[in-house]
Design a protein around this motif. Structure first.
Motif, mmCIF file in Angstrom:
data_model
loop_
_atom_site.group_PDB
_atom_site.id
_atom_site.type_symbol
_atom_site.label_atom_id
_atom_site.label_comp_id
_atom_site.label_asym_id
_atom_site.label_seq_id
_atom_site.Cartn_x
_atom_site.Cartn_y
_atom_site.Cartn_z
ATOM 1 N N LEU A 144 0.816 -1.217 0.000
ATOM 2 C CA LEU A 144 0.000 0.000 0.000
ATOM 3 C C LEU A 144 0.851 1.267 0.000
ATOM 4 C CD1 LEU A 144 -2.810 -1.119 2.477
ATOM 5 C CD2 LEU A 144 -2.893 -1.017 -0.028
ATOM 6 N N GLY A 145 2.163 1.118 0.091
ATOM 7 C CA GLY A 145 3.060 2.259 -0.011
ATOM 8 C C GLY A 145 2.893 3.275 1.109
ATOM 9 N N HIS A 146 2.739 2.802 2.320
ATOM 10 C CA HIS A 146 2.612 3.729 3.450
ATOM 11 C C HIS A 146 3.876 4.563 3.605
ATOM 12 C CE1 HIS A 146 -0.230 0.485 4.791
ATOM 13 N NE2 HIS A 146 -0.977 1.558 4.932
ATOM 14 N N ASP A 147 3.737 5.852 3.693
ATOM 15 C CA ASP A 147 4.888 6.714 3.933
ATOM 16 C C ASP A 147 5.492 6.454 5.305
ATOM 17 O OD1 ASP A 147 4.801 7.965 1.470
ATOM 18 O OD2 ASP A 147 3.522 9.601 2.187
ATOM 19 N N ASN A 148 4.686 5.988 6.227
ATOM 20 C CA ASN A 148 5.143 5.747 7.588
ATOM 21 C C ASN A 148 5.304 4.242 7.875
ATOM 22 O OD1 ASN A 148 2.405 5.270 7.433
ATOM 23 N ND2 ASN A 148 1.925 6.157 9.429
ATOM 24 N N CYS A 149 5.671 3.480 6.888
ATOM 25 C CA CYS A 149 5.817 2.027 7.001
ATOM 26 C C CYS A 149 6.698 1.635 8.193
ATOM 27 C CB CYS A 149 6.394 1.450 5.714
ATOM 28 S SG CYS A 149 6.599 -0.327 5.707
ATOM 29 N N ALA A 150 7.783 2.341 8.406
ATOM 30 C CA ALA A 150 8.728 1.999 9.476
ATOM 31 C C ALA A 150 8.112 2.136 10.860
ATOM 32 C CB ALA A 150 9.973 2.870 9.365
ATOM 33 N N GLN A 151 7.015 2.868 10.982
ATOM 34 C CA GLN A 151 6.379 3.039 12.287
ATOM 35 C C GLN A 151 5.483 1.862 12.677
ATOM 36 O OE1 GLN A 151 4.451 6.844 12.008
ATOM 37 N NE2 GLN A 151 6.383 7.933 11.795
ATOM 38 N N TYR A 152 5.150 1.018 11.704
ATOM 39 C CA TYR A 152 4.307 -0.143 11.991
ATOM 40 C C TYR A 152 5.151 -1.276 12.567
ATOM 41 C CZ TYR A 152 0.476 1.851 9.227
ATOM 42 O OH TYR A 152 -0.517 2.649 8.741
ATOM 43 N N LYS A 153 4.644 -1.932 13.613
ATOM 44 C CA LYS A 153 5.328 -3.109 14.151
ATOM 45 C C LYS A 153 5.071 -4.329 13.290
ATOM 46 C CE LYS A 153 5.416 -1.561 18.895
ATOM 47 N NZ LYS A 153 5.057 -1.797 20.263
ATOM 48 N N LYS A 154 3.948 -4.319 12.606
ATOM 49 C CA LYS A 154 3.554 -5.414 11.734
ATOM 50 C C LYS A 154 2.892 -4.778 10.512
ATOM 51 C CE LYS A 154 0.360 -9.363 11.777
ATOM 52 N NZ LYS A 154 -0.421 -9.011 10.625
ATOM 53 N N CYS A 155 3.122 -5.362 9.361
ATOM 54 C CA CYS A 155 2.472 -4.840 8.157
ATOM 55 C C CYS A 155 0.961 -4.916 8.344
ATOM 56 C CB CYS A 155 2.902 -5.659 6.933
ATOM 57 S SG CYS A 155 2.152 -5.069 5.391
ATOM 58 N N PRO A 156 0.249 -3.827 8.059
ATOM 59 C CA PRO A 156 -1.207 -3.826 8.266
ATOM 60 C C PRO A 156 -1.981 -4.714 7.282
ATOM 61 C CG PRO A 156 -0.482 -1.697 7.423
ATOM 62 C CD PRO A 156 0.742 -2.507 7.682
ATOM 63 N N GLN A 157 -1.307 -5.175 6.235
ATOM 64 C CA GLN A 157 -1.981 -6.090 5.315
ATOM 65 C C GLN A 157 -2.206 -7.427 6.039
ATOM 66 O OE1 GLN A 157 -3.283 -4.989 2.748
ATOM 67 N NE2 GLN A 157 -1.894 -4.503 1.102
ATOM 68 N N ASN A 158 -3.411 -7.929 5.971
ATOM 69 C CA ASN A 158 -3.746 -9.193 6.619
ATOM 70 C C ASN A 158 -3.767 -10.286 5.549
ATOM 71 O OD1 ASN A 158 -4.527 -11.096 8.472
ATOM 72 N ND2 ASN A 158 -6.669 -10.478 8.487
ATOM 73 N N ASP A 159 -2.599 -10.927 5.351
ATOM 74 C CA ASP A 159 -2.493 -11.964 4.324
ATOM 75 C C ASP A 159 -1.413 -12.959 4.714
ATOM 76 O OD1 ASP A 159 -0.137 -10.584 3.812
ATOM 77 O OD2 ASP A 159 -0.752 -9.860 1.848
ATOM 78 N N ASP A 160 -0.899 -13.693 3.767
ATOM 79 C CA ASP A 160 0.059 -14.762 4.046
ATOM 80 C C ASP A 160 1.517 -14.315 4.143
ATOM 81 O OD1 ASP A 160 -2.008 -16.635 4.041
ATOM 82 O OD2 ASP A 160 -1.761 -17.099 1.913
ATOM 83 N N MET A 161 1.809 -13.049 3.933
ATOM 84 C CA MET A 161 3.209 -12.615 3.884
ATOM 85 C C MET A 161 3.942 -12.797 5.205
ATOM 86 S SD MET A 161 4.361 -11.995 0.907
ATOM 87 C CE MET A 161 5.919 -11.252 1.330
ATOM 88 N N ASP A 162 3.299 -12.577 6.344
ATOM 89 C CA ASP A 162 3.994 -12.781 7.620
ATOM 90 C C ASP A 162 4.468 -14.218 7.756
ATOM 91 O OD1 ASP A 162 3.848 -10.168 8.546
ATOM 92 O OD2 ASP A 162 2.016 -10.497 9.694
ATOM 93 N N ALA A 163 3.623 -15.162 7.398
ATOM 94 C CA ALA A 163 3.998 -16.583 7.475
ATOM 95 C C ALA A 163 5.120 -16.901 6.494
ATOM 96 C CB ALA A 163 2.781 -17.464 7.209
#
Length: 186
Positions: A48-67
């Motif tokens: 999603l190209g968040h400008d503040n991506c580094a501030q997230y502890k976890k990517c806000p996308q809810n999908d299979d990428m974390d696994a």
């Protein structure tokens, strides 16, 4: 030892899948555990190209990428494979690559003892696709082009790889080369 494969083809039984299975068979003969992730079957949303991506502890996308990231962090070797679609990687693989921005913004750089790239084209796009994957591997994992085991070739129609002795031999050799690299670097 474990090798994780990311297959970027939307055809689960296509030429790319066939050659990957040949590679994985060679690795398994050497006692190396393998896992192939068919990302066309996974749930991978685009970045999603968040400008503040580094501030997230976890990517806000809810999908299979974390696994998938977790599996990547546990792997000793890594293979990325794609057919050429419209002169470059498939859309499925591009979404996967783009999602590595989260790791980049969090200074996470995974390391592998052996890395492979598999690219099949109908007739054009091998060089551009290889360049894309080399840039991805270098920026995401600090893997340079001369550290890669690369298999490129041509397969114009679905099923062509199954009758192409040269491609089959290249795939088997790639599996053996990756197995040797993994054992040498352990």
């Amino acid at each position: 030892m474990k090798v994780l494969v990311i297959m970027g083809s939307p055809r689960s039984q296509g030429n790319t899948a066939f050659l990957l299975d040949e590679i994985l068979s060679e690795l398994e003969k050497e006692g190396i555990e393998t896992r192939k992730i068919d990302i066309a079957q996974a749930s991978i949303k685009p970045c999603l190209g968040h400008d503040n991506c580094a501030q997230y502890k976890k990517c806000p996308q809810n999908d299979d990428m974390d696994a998938i990231f977790k599996e990547m962090s546990e792997a000793d070797g890594f293979i990325v494979a794609t057919p050429v679609y419209y002169y470059n990687v498939t859309a499925q693989l591009k979404a996967f690559i783009d999602r590595h921005y989260f790791l980049y913004k969090h200074d996470v750089s995974l390391e592998f003892k052996a890395v492979g790239v598999v690219i099949l084209a109908e007739e054009q796009g091998l060089d551009d696709t290889l360049n894309t994957l080399v840039q991805y591997l270098d920026s995401s994992f600090k893997v340079k082009a001369d550290e890669l085991v690369v298999l490129t070739g041509y397969a114009a129609r679905e099923g062509d790889a199954k009758t192409n002795t040269e491609l089959i031999n290249l795939a088997r050799n790639m599996g053996q080369t990756l197995a040797s690299s993994l054992k040498e670097n352990s």
